[in-house]
Design a protein around this motif. Structure first.
Motif, mmCIF file in Angstrom:
data_model
loop_
_atom_site.group_PDB
_atom_site.id
_atom_site.type_symbol
_atom_site.label_atom_id
_atom_site.label_comp_id
_atom_site.label_asym_id
_atom_site.label_seq_id
_atom_site.Cartn_x
_atom_site.Cartn_y
_atom_site.Cartn_z
ATOM 1 N N THR A 48 6.048 4.061 -3.192
ATOM 2 C CA THR A 48 5.292 4.250 -4.422
ATOM 3 C C THR A 48 4.253 3.141 -4.473
ATOM 4 O OG1 THR A 48 7.129 5.283 -5.613
ATOM 5 C CG2 THR A 48 5.431 4.209 -6.948
ATOM 6 N N MET A 56 6.770 1.697 -12.736
ATOM 7 C CA MET A 56 6.002 2.915 -12.977
ATOM 8 C C MET A 56 5.819 3.150 -14.463
ATOM 9 S SD MET A 56 6.902 6.067 -10.487
ATOM 10 C CE MET A 56 6.022 7.086 -11.642
ATOM 11 N N ILE A 106 13.797 9.141 -6.666
ATOM 12 C CA ILE A 106 13.156 8.254 -5.702
ATOM 13 C C ILE A 106 13.981 8.210 -4.416
ATOM 14 C CG2 ILE A 106 12.376 5.899 -5.240
ATOM 15 C CD1 ILE A 106 11.958 5.581 -8.261
ATOM 16 N N SER A 136 0.337 6.457 -6.005
ATOM 17 C CA SER A 136 1.199 7.468 -5.391
ATOM 18 C C SER A 136 2.636 7.223 -5.818
ATOM 19 C CB SER A 136 1.093 7.428 -3.865
ATOM 20 O OG SER A 136 1.593 6.201 -3.356
ATOM 21 N N PHE A 137 3.427 8.279 -5.780
ATOM 22 C CA PHE A 137 4.831 8.170 -6.189
ATOM 23 C C PHE A 137 5.740 8.848 -5.186
ATOM 24 C CE2 PHE A 137 8.389 10.270 -8.562
ATOM 25 C CZ PHE A 137 9.160 9.118 -8.729
ATOM 26 N N ASN A 138 6.760 8.115 -4.724
ATOM 27 C CA ASN A 138 7.862 8.697 -3.965
ATOM 28 C C ASN A 138 7.389 9.434 -2.709
ATOM 29 O OD1 ASN A 138 10.661 9.194 -3.644
ATOM 30 N ND2 ASN A 138 10.478 11.203 -4.616
ATOM 31 N N ILE A 189 11.427 0.112 -9.147
ATOM 32 C CA ILE A 189 10.272 0.993 -8.971
ATOM 33 C C ILE A 189 10.039 1.824 -10.221
ATOM 34 C CG2 ILE A 189 9.346 2.931 -7.626
ATOM 35 C CD1 ILE A 189 11.012 1.825 -5.235
ATOM 36 N N LEU A 236 -1.224 4.030 -11.344
ATOM 37 C CA LEU A 236 -0.368 4.674 -10.347
ATOM 38 C C LEU A 236 -1.243 5.340 -9.295
ATOM 39 C CD1 LEU A 236 2.470 5.626 -9.416
ATOM 40 C CD2 LEU A 236 2.130 7.645 -10.865
#
Length: 222
Positions: free
Chosen positions: A194, A170, A188, A207-209, A166, A205
């Protein structure tokens, strides 16, 4: 645009003889992630998991929340750069060679575990049977490029994998050096999501985490 949803596996069995299986909490996290994805995404066109047992267990636990889903595909490129026992063994050996005692608490062991990851990512330190950061990053990025080339527009793909994969995807999407993955990998959470938008060679990107469990007591990062 299509979307790749990257689901990190549920909590693994850190410190146990067999690290590569979900703990009881990991199983709960996988089920909760499935309910979250079913409510937020609805359906997937493809579902892919890394080759480790914890990846498949997480995928199957999540898929229980869907009335119907595509057949689970196993993809070697979605495996982590190293398994937990490899990093713990390296940290343990470093302690012994330095005349230090191996700590007994999980928190202290985790700090040494993280230090091995940083040496590998930032200093290029070799670990037995572990690819270099460039090799690992290339493997994941090439897989994503192939996925993008094969996917019709508007596809929704779920990939169940590990934090390292991941993080490097990213970095690639944000056009950051692969070594910056260390800035993301330790934050994470297990069973977090994500998401990356893609079309041809374009990446973005979304969304993250994102935590998939409403109860923060279910959060973990191993």
């Amino acid at each position: 645009m299509s979307t790749l949803y990257l689901l990190r596996h549920g909590q693994a069995s850190f410190g146990e003889a067999d690290y590569d299986q979900l703990s009881w909490l990991g199983e709960l996290q996988a089920a909760e992630a499935g309910r979250f994805l079913a409510a937020r995404v609805g359906a997937f066109d493809r579902i892919v998991a890394g080759p480790s047992r914890r990846h498949a267990q997480t995928a199957r636990g999540a898929l229980a929340a869907f009335e119907a889903a595509p057949k689970l595909e196993i993809e070697p490129a979605l495996d982590e750069f190293a398994h937990g026992h490899t990093l713990l063994d390296a940290a343990h050996a470093r302690c012994l060679s330095g005349g230090l005692h191996w700590p007994q608490t999980s928190a202290a062991q985790m700090r040494l575990y993280g230090a091995e990851i940083r040496r590998w990512a930032l200093e290029g330190e070799a670990l037995p049977g572990v690819p270099t950061l460039d090799e690992f990053s290339c493997r994941a990025v090439v897989w994503f490029a192939q996925l993008a080339a094969q996917s019709p527009r508007g596809q929704r793909v779920l990939a169940v994998t590990s934090a390292g994969v991941i993080a490097v995807l990213m970095c690639a999407a944000l056009r950051l050096p692969a070594g910056r993955m260390i800035d993301f990998v330790e934050s994470i959470g297990n069973a977090s999501v994500t998401s990356l938008a893609f079309s041809g060679t374009r990446r973005g990107l979304v969304s993250f985490n994102v935590a998939t469990a409403s109860d923060t007591a279910w959060s973990s990062r191993i």
